[in-house]
Scaffold this active site. Structure first.
Site, PDB file in Angstrom:
ATOM      1  N   GLY A 133      -3.611  -0.680   8.239  1.00 43.10           N
ATOM      2  CA  GLY A 133      -4.628   0.369   8.405  1.00 43.10           C
ATOM      3  C   GLY A 133      -4.045   1.388   8.409  1.00 43.10           C
ATOM      4  N   GLU A 134      -3.719   2.907   8.535  1.00 38.50           N
ATOM      5  CA  GLU A 134      -3.420   4.502   8.521  1.00 38.50           C
ATOM      6  C   GLU A 134      -2.699   4.495   6.719  1.00 38.50           C
ATOM      7  OE1 GLU A 134       0.161   3.154  11.271  1.00 38.50           O
ATOM      8  OE2 GLU A 134      -0.999   2.863  12.423  1.00 38.50           O
ATOM      9  N   GLY A 135      -3.122   4.154   5.844  1.00 36.88           N
ATOM     10  CA  GLY A 135      -2.757   4.173   4.839  1.00 36.88           C
ATOM     11  C   GLY A 135      -1.338   3.507   4.910  1.00 36.88           C
TER      12      GLY A 135
END
Length: 368
Positions: free
Chosen positions: A333-335
């Site tokens: 996640g997080e980009g």
């Protein structure tokens, strides 16, 4: 109807029906620029279609920018949307809920994976607290769009009120506008929040008609017992939301979350503002699935940065008809997945814009 480039929202009082959100007119990317880009690809000093998917990505960028050859990105921006989820109390994550606030501080301080990968990709980065379970945001900038502390436990109660859905959608829209108004020419949405893959899985399963056991993944690395608890939570949430699957706003209210609602609006508003956007993992793609229902046509402005091992992620991308750029088994996640994909998109732009044509190079284009 609002003019192109603007966005707005409807309103609803609690108990008076679903929230209605109206985005500006979403026109498709420029078909003339796309055709010109295809024609240019065919006369560059290479065999036709020899660069494979890079050629498709370059055409997409040209269409989004409305110009051929396309311009290299000068201000790509990653926004990480952070929020806690009450369903974490059901033991659906390998990490405790307090990790969300700790990781927001880590991202804000420059120490997370997304910070390192954003630097490599040449992208700016910000993190926003939409629903982190803390009283006081880390800073005014991080907490400027906070909607509430953690969202409700979707297995047994609504995640949000109708007013909070409206506020979260408005936050996502405003954040997209802030970034585009400051010069962003490509956007990436990221996520941070313990329990958020459970909410994302509910949304994907509800919108694609998938049974929980076929949609639930391991998230942060849960064991079999954790997977069983997560599957039960998804099952219970789907039962609660069985009558609202055709209403994306009501679905966000019952079993989404403030962070996911904000991401959905961010993705939709990027399209309204004619700005290309790379999707990240399962949480962002679940939000995009909701945004696709709220803003038909928005998906044409998106590419899928990667595909994670989460079953719900593959389901969402299939529904959106988006082929991931990368498949590296990333599930952070997080980009991060989209950030790793950004240099590939940059390479696609460079190849189309900077290569010589057969005529320019004095090379025969006739195949033997």
């Amino acid at each position: 109807m609002r003019p192109r480039g603007a966005g707005g929202r409807g309103s609803a009082r609690a108990g008076e029906g679903p929230v209605v959100t109206v985005f500006g007119t979403i026109d498709p990317p420029d078909a003339v620029a796309a055709a010109a880009a295809r024609d240019r690809e065919d006369v560059l000093t290479k065999p036709r279609n020899a660069l494979g998917r890079l050629e498709d990505l370059a055409v997409w960028v040209a269409a989004c920018q409305g110009v051929c050859p396309p311009r290299q990105f000068v201000r790509p921006r990653i926004v990480v949307f952070a929020g806690d989820h009450g369903v974490a109390d059901a033991g659906v994550s390998a990490y405790p809920a307090e990790v969300t606030a700790q990781m927001v501080a880590n991202i804000d301080g420059g120490g997370a994976a997304i910070n390192a990968l954003a630097d490599v990709a040449g992208a700016g980065l910000r993190v926003v607290d939409i629903a982190v379970d803390v009283d006081t945001p880390l800073s005014q900038a991080v907490g400027a769009h906070k909607v509430r502390r953690r969202s409700g436990n979707l297995a047994v109660e609504d995640a949000l009120s109708a007013e909070e859905v409206t506020a979260a959608l408005e936050a996502g829209r405003r954040i997209a506008d802030e970034e585009v108004d400051a010069g962003a020419d490509l956007l990436i949405a990221g996520d941070m929040g313990i329990g958020n893959t459970t909410a994302a899985t509910v949304l994907v399963a509800a919108l694609t008609g998938t049974e929980p056991v076929a949609a639930v993944g391991r998230g942060t690395g849960i064991d079999d017992a954790g997977w069983a608890r997560k599957t039960a939570a998804v099952r219970d949430a789907l039962y609660r939301a069985r009558d609202v699957t055709k209403d994306p706003s009501a679905l966000l209210r019952m079993c989404g979350g403030a962070d996911i609602a904000a991401i959905a609006a961010f993705c939709a508003q990027a399209a309204v503002r004619r700005t290309p956007l790379l999707l990240d993992g399962v949480v962002v793609s679940a939000a995009a699935l909701v945004a696709d229902r709220m803003a038909p046509g928005a998906r044409l402005w998106w590419q899928a940065g990667h595909r994670s091992p989460e079953p719900a992620h593959a389901l969402a991308l299939a529904d959106l008809d988006l082929e991931p750029i990368l498949d590296l088994q990333m599930r952070l996640g997080e980009g991060t997945g989209a950030a790793v994909a950004l240099p590939v998109v940059r390479a696609a732009v460079a190849a189309l814009a900077d290569m010589a044509t057969f005529g320019e190079a004095g090379i025969s284009s006739d195949a033997p």
